[in-house]
Scaffold this motif. Structure first.
Motif, PDB file in Angstrom:
ATOM      1  N   ILE A   1       5.712   3.668   9.832  1.00  0.00           N
ATOM      2  CA  ILE A   1       4.523   4.394   9.397  1.00  0.00           C
ATOM      3  C   ILE A   1       4.134   3.872   8.016  1.00  0.00           C
ATOM      4  CG2 ILE A   1       3.537   6.659   8.888  1.00  0.00           C
ATOM      5  CD1 ILE A   1       5.793   7.830  10.682  1.00  0.00           C
ATOM      6  N   PHE A   2       2.961   3.273   7.921  1.00  0.00           N
ATOM      7  CA  PHE A   2       2.482   2.720   6.658  1.00  0.00           C
ATOM      8  C   PHE A   2       1.608   3.741   5.929  1.00  0.00           C
ATOM      9  CE2 PHE A   2       3.080  -1.077   9.330  1.00  0.00           C
ATOM     10  CZ  PHE A   2       3.847  -1.877   8.490  1.00  0.00           C
ATOM     11  N   ALA A   3       1.887   3.967   4.651  1.00  0.00           N
ATOM     12  CA  ALA A   3       1.035   4.850   3.852  1.00  0.00           C
ATOM     13  C   ALA A   3      -0.325   4.197   3.619  1.00  0.00           C
ATOM     14  CB  ALA A   3       1.704   5.177   2.519  1.00  0.00           C
ATOM     15  N   ASP A   4      -0.307   2.898   3.323  1.00  0.00           N
ATOM     16  CA  ASP A   4      -1.547   2.142   3.150  1.00  0.00           C
ATOM     17  C   ASP A   4      -1.791   1.354   4.426  1.00  0.00           C
ATOM     18  OD1 ASP A   4      -3.735   0.750   2.355  1.00  0.00           O
ATOM     19  OD2 ASP A   4      -2.825  -0.188   0.584  1.00  0.00           O
ATOM     20  N   ALA A   5      -2.439   2.006   5.382  1.00  0.00           N
ATOM     21  CA  ALA A   5      -2.611   1.427   6.719  1.00  0.00           C
ATOM     22  C   ALA A   5      -3.943   0.716   6.882  1.00  0.00           C
ATOM     23  CB  ALA A   5      -2.475   2.517   7.776  1.00  0.00           C
TER      24      ALA A   5
END
Length: 258
Positions: A107-111
């Protein structure tokens, strides 16, 4: 005025009835869709599968699929890796990583920054190898996640990282430039999945032609490459519905776990 007032209870009752029918129909339809997973039997291996979500994604891109695999004993919801904007990794291990088709959700915070995510993915793979002893992985990417996965495959950094056995590319052209295909790993096995809503040759976000192009480019270079087209309505073949479709789950499971 009195007659109009009396109509409202009837209208409300009618709407409630229709809503109830739709809810029951939807539940029955969904339970029927899940039948393809209830009795699916696959080998239980030690190879971990890493899920890479797409542009502007969140935990719900692949969490439902992973939970379905876990619920029906197909694979194990083993780890979640949350990547902060500064690249810091928060690893939550839920099960052992050396048995029963372990699944790892990223899961990327900056997606919305694919170039940054590519570097973060490289860091994740190094961490999995060094800290968790994961020497083989499969990759599953959706949309931009497919691009990230293939970019990683064809531009890997030097160092100890897991070998990639199989790659599932969902709703993605896989590469920004045809020159990227030249570095396709020769031992890689590939499954590409595209959506076709009502024979419109598109999942309404990505054209089927782009997915087909990916397969044509990869096929002469990889160990194997095949295309699966999901034909149907927006409920089953829409861009974001593909990773919520149990038929897609079934195809992925049969491809990865064998």
């Amino acid at each position: 005025m009195e007659k109009k007032k009396r109509r409202w209870p009837k209208v409300v009752g009618w709407l409630a009835g229709v809503t109830g029918i739709l809810a029951v129909s939807g539940t029955l339809w969904w339970q029927n869709q899940l039948n393809v997973l209830r009795h699916l039997k696959v080998p239980q291996e030690r190879v971990a599968t890493v899920f890479i979500p797409g542009y502007n994604s969140n935990s719900w891109t692949f969490s439902p699929m992973i939970q379905r695999f876990d619920r029906y004993g197909i694979a194990t919801d083993a780890m979640t890796i949350q990547v902060a904007s500064n690249g810091r990794l928060t690893v939550t291990q839920k099960a052992r990583l050396n048995q029963r088709n372990p699944l790892i959700n990223i899961i990327f915070a900056d997606a919305r920054n694919p170039e940054k995510q590519i570097g973060q993915l490289d860091t994740i793979m190094t961490r999995l190898y060094q800290d968790y002893g994961i020497h083989q992985v499969n990759l599953v990417g959706h949309s931009m996640g497919g691009f990230l996965a293939f970019r990683y495959l064809t531009h890997r950094q030097a160092g100890k990282q897991p070998a990639v056995k199989r790659f599932v590319n969902i709703a993605s052209g896989g590469a920004r430039d045809d020159s990227d295909f030249a570095d396709t790993p020769r031992d890689l096995q590939v499954l590409a999945i595209g959506g076709d809503i009502w024979n419109m040759n598109s999942d309404w976000q990505v054209s089927l032609a782009s997915v087909q192009h990916f397969v044509r480019q990869v096929k002469p270079l990889a160990a194997s490459a095949k295309l699966s087209v999901i034909h149907g309505s927006p409920f089953t073949a829409y861009h974001s519905a593909l990773h919520q479709n149990p038929i897609v789950d079934q195809q992925i499971a049969r491809f990865l776990f064998r």
